[in-house]
Motif scaffolding. Structure first.
Motif, mmCIF file in Angstrom:
data_model
loop_
_atom_site.group_PDB
_atom_site.id
_atom_site.type_symbol
_atom_site.label_atom_id
_atom_site.label_comp_id
_atom_site.label_asym_id
_atom_site.label_seq_id
_atom_site.Cartn_x
_atom_site.Cartn_y
_atom_site.Cartn_z
ATOM 1 N N LEU A 149 0.831 -1.202 0.000
ATOM 2 C CA LEU A 149 0.000 0.000 0.000
ATOM 3 C C LEU A 149 0.866 1.251 0.000
ATOM 4 C CD1 LEU A 149 -2.699 1.475 0.185
ATOM 5 C CD2 LEU A 149 -2.655 1.124 2.671
ATOM 6 N N GLU A 150 1.941 1.240 0.771
ATOM 7 C CA GLU A 150 2.825 2.405 0.840
ATOM 8 C C GLU A 150 3.445 2.704 -0.523
ATOM 9 O OE1 GLU A 150 4.238 5.689 2.171
ATOM 10 O OE2 GLU A 150 3.071 4.364 3.478
ATOM 11 N N GLU A 151 3.871 1.670 -1.228
ATOM 12 C CA GLU A 151 4.471 1.865 -2.551
ATOM 13 C C GLU A 151 3.430 2.367 -3.553
ATOM 14 O OE1 GLU A 151 7.790 1.507 -3.515
ATOM 15 O OE2 GLU A 151 8.042 1.429 -1.341
ATOM 16 N N ILE A 152 2.211 1.830 -3.477
ATOM 17 C CA ILE A 152 1.152 2.272 -4.392
ATOM 18 C C ILE A 152 0.804 3.735 -4.139
ATOM 19 C CG2 ILE A 152 -1.282 1.968 -5.025
ATOM 20 C CD1 ILE A 152 -0.924 -1.025 -4.493
ATOM 21 N N LYS A 153 0.685 4.113 -2.881
ATOM 22 C CA LYS A 153 0.395 5.507 -2.553
ATOM 23 C C LYS A 153 1.492 6.429 -3.078
ATOM 24 C CE LYS A 153 -0.048 4.990 1.874
ATOM 25 N NZ LYS A 153 -0.244 5.346 3.299
ATOM 26 N N SER A 154 2.734 6.008 -2.933
ATOM 27 C CA SER A 154 3.848 6.825 -3.407
ATOM 28 C C SER A 154 3.817 6.964 -4.923
ATOM 29 C CB SER A 154 5.176 6.193 -2.969
ATOM 30 O OG SER A 154 5.291 6.207 -1.563
ATOM 31 N N ALA A 155 3.479 5.869 -5.615
ATOM 32 C CA ALA A 155 3.417 5.917 -7.079
ATOM 33 C C ALA A 155 2.314 6.857 -7.550
ATOM 34 C CB ALA A 155 3.185 4.513 -7.638
ATOM 35 N N ILE A 156 1.173 6.826 -6.876
ATOM 36 C CA ILE A 156 0.067 7.724 -7.237
ATOM 37 C C ILE A 156 0.467 9.174 -6.988
ATOM 38 C CG2 ILE A 156 -2.300 8.411 -6.690
ATOM 39 C CD1 ILE A 156 -2.859 5.495 -5.960
ATOM 40 N N TYR A 157 1.078 9.421 -5.837
ATOM 41 C CA TYR A 157 1.427 10.792 -5.445
ATOM 42 C C TYR A 157 2.501 11.398 -6.340
ATOM 43 C CZ TYR A 157 2.737 14.683 -2.398
ATOM 44 O OH TYR A 157 3.012 15.926 -1.901
ATOM 45 N N THR A 158 3.493 10.591 -6.689
ATOM 46 C CA THR A 158 4.616 11.110 -7.476
ATOM 47 C C THR A 158 4.419 10.941 -8.974
ATOM 48 O OG1 THR A 158 5.781 8.982 -7.326
ATOM 49 C CG2 THR A 158 6.221 10.623 -5.601
ATOM 50 N N ALA A 159 3.355 10.205 -9.372
ATOM 51 C CA ALA A 159 3.088 9.911 -10.791
ATOM 52 C C ALA A 159 4.215 9.102 -11.413
ATOM 53 C CB ALA A 159 2.842 11.196 -11.578
ATOM 54 N N ASN A 160 4.897 8.308 -10.582
ATOM 55 C CA ASN A 160 5.933 7.421 -11.087
ATOM 56 C C ASN A 160 5.338 6.060 -11.428
ATOM 57 O OD1 ASN A 160 8.442 8.829 -11.220
ATOM 58 N ND2 ASN A 160 8.493 8.883 -8.978
ATOM 59 N N MET A 161 6.187 5.189 -11.967
ATOM 60 C CA MET A 161 5.739 3.863 -12.360
ATOM 61 C C MET A 161 5.884 2.900 -11.191
ATOM 62 S SD MET A 161 7.222 3.781 -16.247
ATOM 63 C CE MET A 161 5.967 2.688 -16.868
ATOM 64 N N LEU A 162 5.269 1.735 -11.343
ATOM 65 C CA LEU A 162 5.236 0.762 -10.257
ATOM 66 C C LEU A 162 5.596 -0.615 -10.800
ATOM 67 C CD1 LEU A 162 4.440 0.821 -7.201
ATOM 68 C CD2 LEU A 162 2.204 -0.033 -7.898
ATOM 69 N N ARG A 163 6.599 -1.222 -10.181
ATOM 70 C CA ARG A 163 6.977 -2.588 -10.537
ATOM 71 C C ARG A 163 6.288 -3.547 -9.571
ATOM 72 N NH1 ARG A 163 12.203 -2.355 -9.981
ATOM 73 N NH2 ARG A 163 12.752 -2.021 -12.167
ATOM 74 N N LEU A 164 5.562 -4.506 -10.098
ATOM 75 C CA LEU A 164 4.796 -5.440 -9.284
ATOM 76 C C LEU A 164 5.285 -6.864 -9.480
ATOM 77 C CD1 LEU A 164 1.200 -4.230 -10.236
ATOM 78 C CD2 LEU A 164 2.538 -3.484 -8.268
ATOM 79 N N GLU A 165 5.122 -7.653 -8.435
ATOM 80 C CA GLU A 165 5.338 -9.093 -8.551
ATOM 81 C C GLU A 165 4.022 -9.776 -8.217
ATOM 82 O OE1 GLU A 165 7.916 -12.580 -6.417
ATOM 83 O OE2 GLU A 165 8.946 -10.699 -6.865
ATOM 84 N N ILE A 166 3.482 -10.499 -9.218
ATOM 85 C CA ILE A 166 2.194 -11.169 -9.077
ATOM 86 C C ILE A 166 2.331 -12.581 -9.612
ATOM 87 C CG2 ILE A 166 -0.264 -11.126 -9.696
ATOM 88 C CD1 ILE A 166 0.042 -8.135 -10.186
ATOM 89 N N ASP A 167 2.061 -13.573 -8.749
ATOM 90 C CA ASP A 167 2.161 -14.980 -9.167
ATOM 91 C C ASP A 167 3.508 -15.254 -9.830
ATOM 92 O OD1 ASP A 167 -0.402 -15.436 -8.232
ATOM 93 O OD2 ASP A 167 -1.312 -14.929 -10.155
ATOM 94 N N GLU A 168 4.576 -14.755 -9.204
ATOM 95 C CA GLU A 168 5.943 -14.951 -9.669
ATOM 96 C C GLU A 168 6.215 -14.308 -11.030
ATOM 97 O OE1 GLU A 168 6.890 -19.066 -9.524
ATOM 98 O OE2 GLU A 168 6.684 -19.208 -7.338
ATOM 99 N N CYS A 169 5.332 -13.449 -11.476
ATOM 100 C CA CYS A 169 5.534 -12.705 -12.715
ATOM 101 C C CYS A 169 5.715 -11.231 -12.378
ATOM 102 C CB CYS A 169 4.341 -12.880 -13.654
ATOM 103 S SG CYS A 169 4.122 -14.563 -14.243
#
Length: 225
Positions: A149-169
């Motif tokens: 949640l902290e990383e998502i909030k930061s990405a929204i606030y700064t308009a930066n991109m977000l790297r995610l790991e989902i199901d090992e992808c």
């Protein structure tokens, strides 16, 4: 109660910057003539303590003069205070919340006035994106991890991109936002690449998230310059 005590009581106990008071009401409280209260208020006005909003009105509405030392709220401060009002209302006793309610009112007023001239601000963008979502509820129910949640909030606030790991992808999203559907919390964003396809993921499936700076592309002409 003598004159000085009454005037001090009017100033400290009855005058407010948020709520008006009238001469008849004060006359009833102190059990004196209305002309006496009017004289008191005019005295306080001459000392920069009281101000009448409608001098020709019946009844006149009197307020306290806002102190020059009052907090001048920035957009960031107003947004932060506005966001915690509901929590404070739940956690504090009614009488205690009433004592500090003017702070939340002032924050809401400041936010609305500054919103009009800062509509492209990252503060406004972030607040608009999460204003209808109870993030604490989803956090407590385990529908999103605290660090995610902290990383998502930061990405929204700064308009930066977000790297995610989902199901090992691994996925990289831009223009991320949070969406609530049927009591479930989802993360939306555009896939990194030419397609820019909009993707949606349940936040419960996100095992990790990391903000990455949005790459800056410059044309060959700009680089040559």
């Amino acid at each position: 109660m003598n004159q000085s005590e009454r005037r001090r009581a009017i100033e400290n106990q009855h005058l407010s910057t948020r709520r008006s008071v009238t001469i008849p009401a004060l006359a009833s409280i102190f059990r004196v003539a209305e002309n006496t209260i009017k004289s008191d208020l005019l005295f306080l006005e001459s000392h920069g303590v009281a101000v009448c909003e409608n001098p020709n009105g019946k009844p006149q509405r009197w307020f306290a003069v806002r102190s020059k030392d009052d907090l001048e709220m920035t957009l960031e401060v107003a947004c932060a205070i506005k966001r915690i009002e509901k929590t404070a209302r739940v956690l504090l006793p009614k009488a205690l919340f009433h004592e500090v309610e003017c702070l939340f009112n002032a924050a809401n007023d400041a936010y609305l006035s500054k919103q009009k001239v800062n509509h492209r601000s990252k503060v406004i963008r972030y607040d608009n994106s999460v204003s209808d979502i109870d993030l604490m509820k989803h956090l407590h129910r385990g529908k999103i991890a605290a660090d995610t949640l902290e990383e998502i909030k930061s990405a929204i606030y700064t308009a930066n991109m977000l790297r995610l790991e989902i199901d090992e992808c691994e996925e990289v999203l831009g223009d991320v936002s949070l969406v609530e559907v049927d009591e479930q919390l989802f993360l939306e964003g555009n896939m990194c690449g030419v397609s820019g396809k909009l993707q949606r993921f349940n936040t419960r499936d996100v095992s990790s998230a990391e903000v990455i700076e949005r790459p800056l592309f410059r044309s060959a002409r700009n680089r040559a310059a």
